[in-house]
Write a protein that holds these residues in place. Structure first.
Motif, PDB file in Angstrom:
ATOM      1  N   THR A 198       0.039  -0.444   6.262  1.00  0.00           N
ATOM      2  CA  THR A 198      -1.315   0.011   6.889  1.00  0.00           C
ATOM      3  C   THR A 198      -1.649   0.703   5.500  1.00  0.00           C
ATOM      4  O   THR A 198      -2.706   1.119   5.438  1.00  0.00           O
ATOM      5  CB  THR A 198      -1.658   0.997   7.869  1.00  0.00           C
ATOM      6  OG1 THR A 198      -0.671   1.669   7.971  1.00  0.00           O
ATOM      7  CG2 THR A 198      -1.228  -0.461   9.560  1.00  0.00           C
ATOM      8  N   GLY A 199      -0.180   1.947   4.685  1.00  0.00           N
ATOM      9  CA  GLY A 199      -0.651   2.547   3.856  1.00  0.00           C
ATOM     10  C   GLY A 199      -0.941   4.126   4.453  1.00  0.00           C
ATOM     11  O   GLY A 199      -1.482   5.030   3.464  1.00  0.00           O
ATOM     12  N   GLU A 200      -0.484   4.379   5.192  1.00  0.00           N
ATOM     13  CA  GLU A 200      -0.462   5.158   6.638  1.00  0.00           C
ATOM     14  C   GLU A 200       0.724   5.997   6.129  1.00  0.00           C
ATOM     15  O   GLU A 200       1.387   5.150   6.145  1.00  0.00           O
ATOM     16  CB  GLU A 200      -0.270   5.434   7.903  1.00  0.00           C
ATOM     17  CG  GLU A 200      -1.559   4.912   8.644  1.00  0.00           C
ATOM     18  CD  GLU A 200      -1.558   4.497  10.248  1.00  0.00           C
ATOM     19  OE1 GLU A 200      -1.530   5.805  11.281  1.00  0.00           O
ATOM     20  OE2 GLU A 200      -1.161   3.809  10.637  1.00  0.00           O
ATOM     21  N   ALA A 201       0.684   7.479   6.092  1.00  0.00           N
ATOM     22  CA  ALA A 201       1.449   9.005   5.384  1.00  0.00           C
ATOM     23  C   ALA A 201       2.033   8.728   6.597  1.00  0.00           C
ATOM     24  O   ALA A 201       1.909   8.772   7.723  1.00  0.00           O
ATOM     25  CB  ALA A 201       1.111   9.723   4.882  1.00  0.00           C
ATOM     26  N   PRO A 202       3.619   8.620   5.823  1.00  0.00           N
ATOM     27  CA  PRO A 202       5.031   9.305   6.977  1.00  0.00           C
ATOM     28  C   PRO A 202       4.428  10.041   7.939  1.00  0.00           C
ATOM     29  O   PRO A 202       4.840  10.530   9.127  1.00  0.00           O
ATOM     30  CB  PRO A 202       5.867   9.636   6.518  1.00  0.00           C
ATOM     31  CG  PRO A 202       5.871   8.411   5.171  1.00  0.00           C
ATOM     32  CD  PRO A 202       4.047   8.348   4.702  1.00  0.00           C
ATOM     33  N   ASN A 203       3.746  10.623   6.982  1.00  0.00           N
ATOM     34  CA  ASN A 203       4.013  12.635   7.846  1.00  0.00           C
ATOM     35  C   ASN A 203       2.639  12.183   8.730  1.00  0.00           C
ATOM     36  O   ASN A 203       2.703  13.249  10.095  1.00  0.00           O
ATOM     37  CB  ASN A 203       3.587  13.887   6.824  1.00  0.00           C
ATOM     38  CG  ASN A 203       4.125  14.071   6.295  1.00  0.00           C
ATOM     39  OD1 ASN A 203       5.211  13.975   6.852  1.00  0.00           O
ATOM     40  ND2 ASN A 203       4.016  15.091   4.871  1.00  0.00           N
ATOM     41  N   ASP A 204       1.779  11.402   8.482  1.00  0.00           N
ATOM     42  CA  ASP A 204       0.532  11.035   9.728  1.00  0.00           C
ATOM     43  C   ASP A 204       0.678  10.938  10.465  1.00  0.00           C
ATOM     44  O   ASP A 204       1.091  10.937  11.809  1.00  0.00           O
ATOM     45  CB  ASP A 204      -0.258  10.350   8.868  1.00  0.00           C
ATOM     46  CG  ASP A 204      -1.263  11.715   8.543  1.00  0.00           C
ATOM     47  OD1 ASP A 204      -0.846  12.750   7.660  1.00  0.00           O
ATOM     48  OD2 ASP A 204      -1.822  11.295   7.146  1.00  0.00           O
ATOM     49  N   PRO A 210       0.569  -1.014  -0.053  1.00  0.00           N
ATOM     50  CA  PRO A 210       0.307  -0.346  -0.040  1.00  0.00           C
ATOM     51  C   PRO A 210       0.570   1.267  -0.047  1.00  0.00           C
ATOM     52  O   PRO A 210       0.022   2.193   0.159  1.00  0.00           O
ATOM     53  CB  PRO A 210      -0.885  -0.084   1.603  1.00  0.00           C
ATOM     54  CG  PRO A 210      -0.192  -0.901   1.846  1.00  0.00           C
ATOM     55  CD  PRO A 210       0.686  -2.159   1.430  1.00  0.00           C
ATOM     56  N   ILE A 211       2.632   0.960  -0.365  1.00  0.00           N
ATOM     57  CA  ILE A 211       3.052   2.768  -0.759  1.00  0.00           C
ATOM     58  C   ILE A 211       2.901   2.900  -1.779  1.00  0.00           C
ATOM     59  O   ILE A 211       2.421   2.862  -2.303  1.00  0.00           O
ATOM     60  CB  ILE A 211       4.558   1.865   0.019  1.00  0.00           C
ATOM     61  CG1 ILE A 211       4.880   3.464   0.740  1.00  0.00           C
ATOM     62  CG2 ILE A 211       4.753   1.556  -1.526  1.00  0.00           C
ATOM     63  CD1 ILE A 211       6.288   2.824   1.249  1.00  0.00           C
ATOM     64  N   THR A 212       2.787   4.635  -1.680  1.00  0.00           N
ATOM     65  CA  THR A 212       2.893   5.111  -2.977  1.00  0.00           C
ATOM     66  C   THR A 212       4.361   5.711  -2.841  1.00  0.00           C
ATOM     67  O   THR A 212       5.061   5.808  -2.024  1.00  0.00           O
ATOM     68  CB  THR A 212       1.552   6.121  -2.903  1.00  0.00           C
ATOM     69  OG1 THR A 212       2.600   7.522  -1.922  1.00  0.00           O
ATOM     70  CG2 THR A 212       0.361   5.814  -2.875  1.00  0.00           C
TER      71      THR A 212
END
Lengths: 95, 473
Positions: free
Chosen positions: B397-403, B364-366
């Motif tokens: 999880t696909g959560e953004a690193p900044n978050d 889930p990484i972009t």
């Protein structure tokens, strides 16, 4: 003619057809006539003519890349000479 | 030093990525019940007529253009006649007189040098079925019969087994980049036969060739050709001649075995298929397909080196996988630091994908995530250990690193006083290590740094920790 007798035997063997002598002779004769006719066609000079297979070039319909089924596996396997599950079974062939 | 020059030409079969077969609406998907994907057309029932799959022609055209072929105004199909139970029509629909592409070329990198390998032709054809041989019978599964393939035939331009393998790998990459096929050799969607001959060094005429079949991996291609070169060299050295024949690579024994000689070769009696008319390939269509071609692997690799200053190794590693270059290009669109992005992708991201046996494209990484992570590191917002932790969470999880950094308060501690307080705690708790450092055992310093990092939950700036510890000791 003798040559066509051999070819008829060879094709029959490849197609797993068992021909009796009378049928074999008749087919070899037909093959001989066909080949003779083909030889006659060789006399035409077509060295500079592109092979032609159709009256209309490049007017064929295409189809989209989507699946569809009109027949079931059972219907198709109905004509199988022999089967095992959904496989066709043929005499052993090992290259 | 061999007295002979090796001459190799390849014939590569590539299964096209279509939903349906070349001339009927049966599915091409792998692993179905035997004969579930068949119909009167692909079974060759009398009266059933083929209709060409547009997508297969477009994919073949894309491949031919990617290989820089000349495209004819009209391409057409021919029948290749042979008797074998894997071909229910007793002929294969292929292309003989007017293939979709001719006279192409592939630029191939062999280490630091680039060579042009010429492509003789690219043609479209249907695959055969599958046979399972038993002692007294053969079982026939025709699910694969009629699946669209392209055959890519090279000129005899390759000069060693290693080069043949490298060429094939780079050809596979081009095919993958263009989205023409999934290129899986192990599933048979990429297959390769090789024509191998030797000639005295300096000679211009070709020696007698043998054709090697059944090479199902890149390693097999290299092994099969290398074996054949050694076998032919030994024959010629003994004053014997090479017999033109087809040979099979036997993986288990690592040898090639004779299958049939030229005298036994079949005459396929090609003729134009009367059921299928020619296909017009207009200039407009050719331009449209050519313009839509992606940047190809070698061009991309050279651009990565020149534009971003990446090493040859990093550029080659990134461009070896389409999914990696996609992530890299996406990240670079966010103006990230190229070296950091390459390190993250080739290091932790690839390691994670390998460990979980997950293709990169399914994670889930972009590219935007990678760019964020690189920026957080470059700005000193997070430390390396925290970056690893954040990346792992993004990959899961696909959560953004900044978050992740914001919600978990992972920002790096840069405050000297705060770190100094932790240093004091660690010095007090580990008097023996402190004594070791003071007596010259520098290894103990690493231990103390680790303890401070641990006490800060990985958030302390490691360089600052080092500096403060050294000052106190």
């Amino acid at each position: 003619m003798h040559e066509q007798t051999d070819v008829a035997s060879h094709v029959a063997a490849l197609a797993l057809l068992h021909l009796d002598a009378q049928r074999h002779a008749a087919l070899a004769q037909q093959l001989h006539e066909i080949v003779q006719y083909a030889h006659k066609l060789y006399e035409v000079d077509v060295a500079h003519v592109d092979p032609m297979s159709h009256g209309v070039v490049a007017a064929v319909p295409w189809r989209t890349d989507t699946c569809a089924r009109d027949t079931t596996v059972e219907q198709l396997l109905h004509s199988a000479p022999a089967r095992e599950g959904t496989f066709y079974v043929v005499p052993p062939v090992i290259e | 030093m061999s007295r002979y020059e090796t001459v190799i030409g390849l014939e590569v079969h590539v299964e096209l990525k279509t939903q349906t077969k070349l001339f009927c609406r049966c599915a091409t998907s792998f692993g179905a019940q035997p004969n579930a994907h068949t119909c009167p057309v692909c079974l060759g029932h009398p009266g059933a007529l083929p209709v060409t799959n547009e997508q297969a022609v477009l994919l073949a055209l894309r491949a031919a253009l990617a290989l820089q072929c000349t495209i004819p105004p009209v391409t057409s199909f021919d029948r290749k006649n042979y008797f074998y139970p894997d071909s229910p029509k007793a002929y294969q629909i292929s292309q003989f007189a007017h293939p979709i592409g001719r006279n192409g070329v592939v630029e191939v990198a062999f280490g630091r040098t680039t060579e042009r390998i010429r492509i003789h032709q690219v043609h479209l054809e249907e695959d055969a079925g599958k046979l399972i041989h038993e002692p007294y019978r053969s079982l026939v599964d025709l699910n694969r019969a009629g699946t669209p393939l392209i055959e890519i035939v090279t000129e005899p331009d390759l000069r060693s087994a290693e080069h043949a393998k490298m060429f094939l790998e780079q050809l596979r990459d081009i095919i993958l980049y263009c989205g023409v096929s999934d290129g899986k050799m192990e599933e048979g969607s990429l297959r390769c036969d090789a024509n191998v001959s030797l000639r005295p060094i300096g000679a211009t005429t070709l020696g007698t060739k043998t054709e090697i079949k059944n090479m199902n991996s890149f390693r097999a291609v290299q092994g099969g050709i290398a074996y054949e070169v050694a076998r032919q060299t030994a024959l010629l050295d003994r004053g014997e001649r090479v017999v033109q024949q087809t040979r099979r690579w036997d993986e288990a024994q690592s040898i090639t075995i004779a299958m049939r000689s030229k005298e036994q070769a079949q005459d396929y009696r090609y003729f134009a298929d009367p059921d299928l008319g020619g296909i017009a390939l207009s200039d407009q269509l050719i331009t449209q397909v050519r313009d839509a071609l992606p940047e190809l692997p070698l061009a991309k690799r050279q651009r990565y080196e020149q534009q971003y200053g990446l090493s040859e190794y990093d550029a080659a590693s990134l461009t070896a996988h389409v999914a990696l270059t996609k992530l890299f290009d996406e990240a670079m669109a966010h103006a990230a630091d190229a070296k950091t992005v390459a390190n993250v992708l080739l290091g932790d991201v690839c390691a994670y994908a390998n460990a979980h046996d997950a293709p990169l494209s399914t994670l889930p990484i972009t590219g935007a995530h990678i760019a964020q992570l690189a920026a957080l590191l470059a700005q000193g917002t997070i430390s390396q250990p925290i970056a690893k932790k954040v990346l792992k969470q993004t990959l899961q999880t696909g959560e953004a690193p900044n978050d992740i950094v914001a919600t978990q308060g992972l920002t790096q501690i840069q405050d000297s006083d705060a770190i100094d307080a932790l240093v004091t705690q660690v010095i007090t708790a580990h008097p023996q290590s402190v004594a070791d450092v003071r007596s010259g055992k520098t290894q103990a310093l690493g231990f103390l740094v680790g303890q401070v990092m641990r006490a800060s939950q990985g958030k302390a700036n490691p360089a600052l920790v080092n500096e403060l510890l050294k000052k106190r000791l």
